[in-house]
Design a protein around this motif. Structure first.
Motif, short mmCIF file in Angstrom:
data_model
loop_
_atom_site.label_atom_id
_atom_site.label_comp_id
_atom_site.label_asym_id
_atom_site.label_seq_id
_atom_site.Cartn_x
_atom_site.Cartn_y
_atom_site.Cartn_z
N VAL A 265 0.84 -1.19 0.00
CA VAL A 265 0.00 0.00 0.00
C VAL A 265 0.88 1.25 0.00
O VAL A 265 1.83 1.33 0.78
CB VAL A 265 -0.90 0.01 1.26
CG1 VAL A 265 -1.76 1.27 1.31
CG2 VAL A 265 -1.77 -1.24 1.30
N PRO A 266 0.60 2.25 -0.88
CA PRO A 266 1.38 3.49 -0.85
C PRO A 266 0.99 4.35 0.34
O PRO A 266 -0.19 4.57 0.60
CB PRO A 266 1.00 4.17 -2.18
CG PRO A 266 -0.38 3.66 -2.46
CD PRO A 266 -0.44 2.26 -1.92
N CYS B 93 5.83 -9.81 -4.00
CA CYS B 93 5.33 -8.50 -3.60
C CYS B 93 4.51 -7.90 -4.74
O CYS B 93 4.93 -7.94 -5.90
CB CYS B 93 6.49 -7.57 -3.27
SG CYS B 93 7.61 -8.21 -2.00
N HIS B 94 3.37 -7.31 -4.39
CA HIS B 94 2.41 -6.85 -5.38
C HIS B 94 2.05 -5.41 -5.05
O HIS B 94 1.59 -5.11 -3.95
CB HIS B 94 1.17 -7.75 -5.31
CG HIS B 94 0.10 -7.43 -6.28
ND1 HIS B 94 -1.25 -7.47 -5.96
CD2 HIS B 94 0.14 -7.06 -7.58
CE1 HIS B 94 -1.97 -7.15 -7.00
NE2 HIS B 94 -1.15 -6.90 -8.01
N ALA B 95 2.29 -4.48 -6.00
CA ALA B 95 2.01 -3.06 -5.79
C ALA B 95 1.08 -2.56 -6.89
O ALA B 95 1.49 -1.84 -7.80
CB ALA B 95 3.31 -2.26 -5.78
N PRO B 96 -0.22 -2.92 -6.83
CA PRO B 96 -1.14 -2.60 -7.92
C PRO B 96 -1.58 -1.15 -7.98
O PRO B 96 -2.02 -0.67 -9.02
CB PRO B 96 -2.33 -3.51 -7.64
CG PRO B 96 -2.31 -3.70 -6.16
CD PRO B 96 -0.87 -3.71 -5.78
N VAL B 97 -1.50 -0.43 -6.84
CA VAL B 97 -1.93 0.97 -6.78
C VAL B 97 -0.72 1.80 -6.36
O VAL B 97 -0.16 1.59 -5.28
CB VAL B 97 -3.08 1.15 -5.77
CG1 VAL B 97 -3.45 2.62 -5.63
CG2 VAL B 97 -4.30 0.33 -6.19
N GLY C 275 -2.22 9.25 -11.08
CA GLY C 275 -2.17 9.11 -12.54
C GLY C 275 -2.22 7.67 -12.98
O GLY C 275 -2.92 7.32 -13.93
N GLN C 276 -1.46 6.82 -12.29
CA GLN C 276 -1.45 5.40 -12.64
C GLN C 276 -2.81 4.77 -12.43
O GLN C 276 -3.31 3.99 -13.25
CB GLN C 276 -0.39 4.68 -11.81
CG GLN C 276 -0.34 3.18 -12.00
CD GLN C 276 -1.07 2.41 -10.90
OE1 GLN C 276 -1.25 2.93 -9.80
NE2 GLN C 276 -1.49 1.21 -11.21
N LEU C 277 -3.46 5.13 -11.32
CA LEU C 277 -4.76 4.54 -11.01
C LEU C 277 -5.83 4.98 -12.01
O LEU C 277 -6.61 4.17 -12.49
CB LEU C 277 -5.18 4.94 -9.59
CG LEU C 277 -6.37 4.20 -8.99
CD1 LEU C 277 -6.04 2.73 -8.81
CD2 LEU C 277 -6.78 4.82 -7.66
N LEU C 278 -5.84 6.28 -12.33
CA LEU C 278 -6.82 6.78 -13.30
C LEU C 278 -6.64 6.12 -14.66
O LEU C 278 -7.60 5.65 -15.28
CB LEU C 278 -6.68 8.30 -13.43
CG LEU C 278 -7.29 9.14 -12.30
CD1 LEU C 278 -6.72 10.54 -12.31
CD2 LEU C 278 -8.81 9.18 -12.44
N ARG C 279 -5.42 6.07 -15.14
CA ARG C 279 -5.17 5.50 -16.46
C ARG C 279 -5.49 4.02 -16.48
O ARG C 279 -6.15 3.52 -17.40
CB ARG C 279 -3.71 5.73 -16.86
CG ARG C 279 -3.37 5.24 -18.27
CD ARG C 279 -1.94 5.52 -18.64
NE ARG C 279 -1.01 4.78 -17.79
CZ ARG C 279 0.31 4.86 -17.90
NH1 ARG C 279 0.85 5.68 -18.79
NH2 ARG C 279 1.09 4.15 -17.10
N LYS C 280 -5.06 3.30 -15.46
CA LYS C 280 -5.28 1.86 -15.43
C LYS C 280 -6.75 1.51 -15.37
O LYS C 280 -7.25 0.65 -16.11
CB LYS C 280 -4.56 1.26 -14.22
CG LYS C 280 -4.59 -0.25 -14.14
CD LYS C 280 -3.55 -0.86 -15.03
CE LYS C 280 -3.39 -2.34 -14.79
NZ LYS C 280 -2.35 -2.94 -15.64
N MET D 195 -7.99 2.61 -1.80
CA MET D 195 -8.13 1.68 -2.93
C MET D 195 -7.10 0.56 -2.87
O MET D 195 -7.38 -0.59 -3.23
CB MET D 195 -8.02 2.45 -4.25
CG MET D 195 -9.17 3.38 -4.53
SD MET D 195 -10.79 2.53 -4.58
CE MET D 195 -11.42 2.87 -2.91
N ALA D 196 -5.89 0.89 -2.43
CA ALA D 196 -4.86 -0.15 -2.28
C ALA D 196 -5.22 -1.11 -1.15
O ALA D 196 -5.01 -2.33 -1.26
CB ALA D 196 -3.51 0.48 -2.03
N LEU D 197 -5.78 -0.59 -0.07
CA LEU D 197 -6.19 -1.45 1.04
C LEU D 197 -7.33 -2.37 0.64
O LEU D 197 -7.41 -3.53 1.07
CB LEU D 197 -6.61 -0.59 2.23
CG LEU D 197 -5.47 0.10 2.99
CD1 LEU D 197 -6.04 1.11 3.98
CD2 LEU D 197 -4.61 -0.92 3.73
#
Length: 324
Positions: free
Chosen positions: A125-126, A190-194, A198-203, A247-249
């Motif tokens: 999580v960021p 290790c998984h960092a999806p968020v 900018g990355q979240l909006l585009r993805k 959102m990451a949580l």
């Protein structure tokens, strides 16, 4: 014995360099299919290749999401080379960290001839939305989410299984004619999806449109991206640090699940992705431009629509030829 990782990526400029550098500590070679990226991803991969990193880059240009089919072909090809005892499919937001002294051949006795491996996700999580604000962003800004998802994992394929396997969506499972069964391995993924607004909006926005036109899409495939895109639209596309962290949580958890905590206890360096030396050296190509990403997606979508229209309409083909 060596292992190779295979991946299919699209528009991952913020993280693709760290994906390569961190995972090359675990793998002898990375085979990466770039799926029509229109950001800095292809240029970064070319710089890394020229730097001497053991990377092979292939290209696919269609708009539809064909990850399972493309990676199935690539896994079989890499296994057929005969150089690698294990082949592991990874996404650009996944990082394998092996324990000290680990050797891939140690899995031979565990898996034998009847099993392939599965490694559970550990989602990170960021702690803030300023991804580029730290020298080593993944190591500095990301913390382990306490709630794991035991049902979500990635496959680790011995060469014998990889030669004729068929991967499922997301490479969470595999099928072989010999009927290899899954067995959980004590490795760290290790998984960092968020990672950033900018990355979240585009993805989310582009991802949900791409999946909407996938002809063989499974009923729940990409449902989390659909839900996220709907929430972003409801919020008028505003994505502050608190929303990013939430959102990451909640990533890939059931809608009614309680919000998990972040595991930041104990030693300050525990449960991190990579090390504090994992810096982004090609920052000039790594920043995300959401508008450019959406514009590129629309251009590709319109080109495919026009091509399909011309195929099905002889008059349209004639008009296009006369205009030309």
């Amino acid at each position: 014995m060596h292992a190779a990782a295979v991946s299919m990526v699209r528009n991952e400029c913020d993280v693709i360099e760290l994906f390569a550098r961190i995972n090359l500590r675990a793998f002898a070679h990375l085979f990466i299919v770039d799926h029509g990226s229109n950001d800095g991803t292809p240029a970064i991969l070319e710089r890394l290749r020229l730097e001497g990193l053991p990377i092979t880059v292939l290209h696919e240009h269609g708009i539809q999401q064909t990850q399972a089919q493309t990676l199935t072909r690539l896994v079989r090809h890499v296994a057929a080379l005969g150089r690698y005892g294990y082949v592991v499919p990874l996404d650009a937001d996944e990082f394998v960290q092996l324990p000290a002294g680990f050797e891939w051949e140690s899995l031979d006795e565990t898996l034998g001839d009847a099993y392939y491996g599965q490694v559970h996700w550990a989602t990170y999580v960021p702690m803030c939305g300023d991804f580029f604000g730290a020298r080593a962003p993944l190591h500095a800004h990301f913390r382990l989410r306490a709630m794991a998802l035991p049902e979500e994992s990635k496959v680790v394929l011995p060469r014998a299984a990889a030669l004729d396997c068929t991967l499922g969506p997301g490479s969470h499972a595999a099928h072989t004619p010999s009927g290899h069964a899954p067995k959980v391995l004590p490795l760290s993924l290790c998984h960092a999806p968020v990672r950033s607004a900018g990355q979240l909006l585009r993805k989310a926005l582009i991802g949900t449109h791409v999946l909407s036109i996938k002809p063989d899409r499974l009923p729940t495939e990409g449902a989390h991206w659909d839900a996220l895109a709907a929430e972003l639209r409801r919020r008028d596309y505003r994505c502050d640090d608190d929303f990013l962290k939430a959102m990451a949580l909640r990533y890939a958890l059931p809608a009614d699940a309680p919000l998990p905590r972040v595991d930041d206890e104990g030693d300050a360096c525990a449960h991190r992705i990579g090390t504090d030396d994992d810096v982004i050296r090609h920052r000039d190509l790594a920043h995300i431009d959401v508008i450019a990403g959406l514009d590129g997606f629309l251009a590709k979508a319109c080109a495919e629509i026009n091509a399909l229209s011309a195929i099905g309409n002889p008059a349209a083909r004639k008009r296009r030829w006369l205009r030309w």
